[in-house]
Design a protein around this motif. Structure first.
Motif, PDB file in Angstrom:
ATOM      1  N   ALA A 228      -8.941   4.744 -30.810  1.00 40.03           N
ATOM      2  CA  ALA A 228      -7.520   4.810 -30.732  1.00 40.03           C
ATOM      3  C   ALA A 228      -7.084   4.917 -29.247  1.00 40.03           C
ATOM      4  O   ALA A 228      -7.679   5.752 -28.446  1.00 40.03           O
ATOM      5  CB  ALA A 228      -7.097   6.167 -31.317  1.00 40.03           C
ATOM      6  N   ILE A 229      -5.783   4.252 -28.917  1.00 37.43           N
ATOM      7  CA  ILE A 229      -5.203   4.320 -27.595  1.00 37.43           C
ATOM      8  C   ILE A 229      -4.248   5.446 -27.650  1.00 37.43           C
ATOM      9  O   ILE A 229      -3.249   5.280 -28.335  1.00 37.43           O
ATOM     10  CB  ILE A 229      -4.486   2.744 -27.153  1.00 37.43           C
ATOM     11  CG1 ILE A 229      -5.826   1.827 -27.351  1.00 37.43           C
ATOM     12  CG2 ILE A 229      -4.236   2.843 -25.851  1.00 37.43           C
ATOM     13  CD1 ILE A 229      -6.794   1.859 -26.685  1.00 37.43           C
ATOM     14  N   GLY A 230      -4.571   6.431 -26.632  1.00 34.43           N
ATOM     15  CA  GLY A 230      -3.701   7.672 -26.555  1.00 34.43           C
ATOM     16  C   GLY A 230      -2.311   7.232 -25.313  1.00 34.43           C
ATOM     17  O   GLY A 230      -2.375   5.838 -25.308  1.00 34.43           O
ATOM     18  N   THR A 231      -1.820   8.225 -25.042  1.00 30.12           N
ATOM     19  CA  THR A 231      -0.824   8.190 -24.018  1.00 30.12           C
ATOM     20  C   THR A 231      -1.205   7.695 -22.827  1.00 30.12           C
ATOM     21  O   THR A 231      -2.494   8.078 -22.454  1.00 30.12           O
ATOM     22  CB  THR A 231       0.354   9.414 -23.992  1.00 30.12           C
ATOM     23  OG1 THR A 231      -0.646  10.456 -23.771  1.00 30.12           O
ATOM     24  CG2 THR A 231       0.780   9.872 -25.347  1.00 30.12           C
ATOM     25  N   ALA A 232      -0.486   7.349 -21.811  1.00 29.23           N
ATOM     26  CA  ALA A 232      -1.084   6.796 -20.623  1.00 29.23           C
ATOM     27  C   ALA A 232      -1.494   8.088 -19.770  1.00 29.23           C
ATOM     28  O   ALA A 232      -0.934   9.164 -19.892  1.00 29.23           O
ATOM     29  CB  ALA A 232       0.045   6.271 -19.631  1.00 29.23           C
ATOM     30  N   ALA A 233      -2.677   7.800 -19.197  1.00 28.80           N
ATOM     31  CA  ALA A 233      -3.263   8.944 -18.395  1.00 28.80           C
ATOM     32  C   ALA A 233      -2.461   9.357 -17.278  1.00 28.80           C
ATOM     33  O   ALA A 233      -2.699  10.661 -16.794  1.00 28.80           O
ATOM     34  CB  ALA A 233      -4.591   8.351 -17.789  1.00 28.80           C
ATOM     35  N   ASP A 234      -1.630   8.591 -16.465  1.00 24.98           N
ATOM     36  CA  ASP A 234      -0.873   8.852 -15.593  1.00 24.98           C
ATOM     37  C   ASP A 234       0.499   9.286 -15.840  1.00 24.98           C
ATOM     38  O   ASP A 234       1.487   9.347 -15.118  1.00 24.98           O
ATOM     39  CB  ASP A 234      -0.949   7.766 -14.365  1.00 24.98           C
ATOM     40  CG  ASP A 234      -0.431   6.439 -14.914  1.00 24.98           C
ATOM     41  OD1 ASP A 234      -0.193   6.283 -16.081  1.00 24.98           O
ATOM     42  OD2 ASP A 234      -0.277   5.598 -14.147  1.00 24.98           O
ATOM     43  N   GLY A 235       0.831   9.262 -17.158  1.00 23.89           N
ATOM     44  CA  GLY A 235       2.239   9.579 -17.362  1.00 23.89           C
ATOM     45  C   GLY A 235       3.012   8.546 -17.710  1.00 23.89           C
ATOM     46  O   GLY A 235       4.327   8.455 -17.832  1.00 23.89           O
ATOM     47  N   GLY A 236       2.511   7.183 -17.367  1.00 21.77           N
ATOM     48  CA  GLY A 236       3.265   5.986 -17.202  1.00 21.77           C
ATOM     49  C   GLY A 236       2.336   4.949 -17.599  1.00 21.77           C
ATOM     50  O   GLY A 236       1.281   4.871 -18.113  1.00 21.77           O
ATOM     51  N   ARG A 237       3.161   3.646 -17.288  1.00 20.79           N
ATOM     52  CA  ARG A 237       2.237   2.507 -17.316  1.00 20.79           C
ATOM     53  C   ARG A 237       2.145   1.477 -16.271  1.00 20.79           C
ATOM     54  O   ARG A 237       3.270   1.089 -15.928  1.00 20.79           O
ATOM     55  CB  ARG A 237       2.922   1.687 -18.552  1.00 20.79           C
ATOM     56  CG  ARG A 237       2.841   1.900 -20.058  1.00 20.79           C
ATOM     57  CD  ARG A 237       1.474   2.160 -20.690  1.00 20.79           C
ATOM     58  NE  ARG A 237       1.340   0.550 -21.022  1.00 20.79           N
ATOM     59  CZ  ARG A 237       1.993   0.004 -21.970  1.00 20.79           C
ATOM     60  NH1 ARG A 237       2.790   0.521 -22.738  1.00 20.79           N
ATOM     61  NH2 ARG A 237       1.617  -1.434 -22.011  1.00 20.79           N
TER      62      ARG A 237
END
Length: 238
Positions: A228-237
């Motif tokens: 499963a792909i979670g939210t961005a690791a750095d808070g953005g894309r």
């Protein structure tokens, strides 16, 4: 007696299907462009008669088990899935022939070689190593190992779906270099050891994933893998 400045990394291991043991992982090898159709979608043509297999590596610390959620990585807007047949080495060997390669096989699994494709493409255009595009935290995913000592898997459907929609589907028989050929070739460069893991390349149909996506990959007769792909690791894309 000296002591460590900080705790050493935890040992990396994989589950073994139907056995109450863990399989220690030593090194991760990845084969590039081992299906003709995938090579073409990457913009190249492979002539086996004049070309040798090529490889890249990922840190074993970046290996994660099937069924986990991993964050969308930083510094990319084009994170791709790649499903692969995975070979696990169980016996040491060096400079062996293809006919001797089966004796080194402990078993197989299904893996995902997740890739920052935009980063990889930028590095490739500049003639730089692919490390930042490939050796990504959490970007080597592997399902349970199915023990198959001495068995050469030479055919069987390989595929991947994202949110239930099939994106990759081919047959292991379509690999340019077979499992024995890959093991023999790698053994010319490395003393292969138990726990070495070889991701044997991906078929055509690779593509991007987004936060919230669920990936399921399989190889007939071997097993499956999920992520499963979670939210961005750095808070953005990117």
């Amino acid at each position: 007696m000296s002591s460590d400045l900080w705790p050493p990394p935890q040992p990396v291991s994989l589950t073994v299907r139907d056995r109450d043991v863990r399989l220690p992982v030593r090194r991760l090898f990845f084969v590039g462009r081992n299906y003709h159709a995938h090579a073409r979608e990457m913009g190249v043509t492979i002539d086996k008669a004049t070309t040798q297999p090529f490889y890249f590596t990922k840190s074993a610390l970046h290996l994660v088990p099937s069924g986990t959620t991993q964050p969308y990585p930083p510094q990319t807007r084009d994170y791709h899935h790649e499903v692969e047949l995975v070979v696990v080495i169980g016996t040491e060997g060096f400079a062996i022939s293809s006919s001797e390669a089966a004796a080194l096989i402990y078993g197989y699994a299904v893996g995902l070689d997740m890739t920052r494709r935009d980063v990889q493409a930028r590095l490739r255009e500049r003639g730089h190593p692919w490390c930042l595009g490939k050796d990504v935290e959490g970007a080597a995913v592997c399902g349970a190992v199915t023990p198959m000592p001495g068995v050469v898997v030479s055919r069987g459907e390989i595929g991947l779906a994202v949110n239930g929609q099939v994106r990759q589907r081919a047959d292991v028989v379509d690999m340019i270099w077979s499992v024995p050929e890959l093991i023999a070739d790698l053994s010319r460069y490395y003393h292969l050891q138990p726990g070495d893991v070889i991701f044997t390349g991906t078929p055509e149909g690779v593509g991007p994933v987004s936060p919230g996506d669920r990936i399921h990959g399989w190889v007939e007769g071997v097993g499956d893998v999920s992520l499963a792909i979670g939210t961005a690791a750095d808070g953005g894309r990117g």
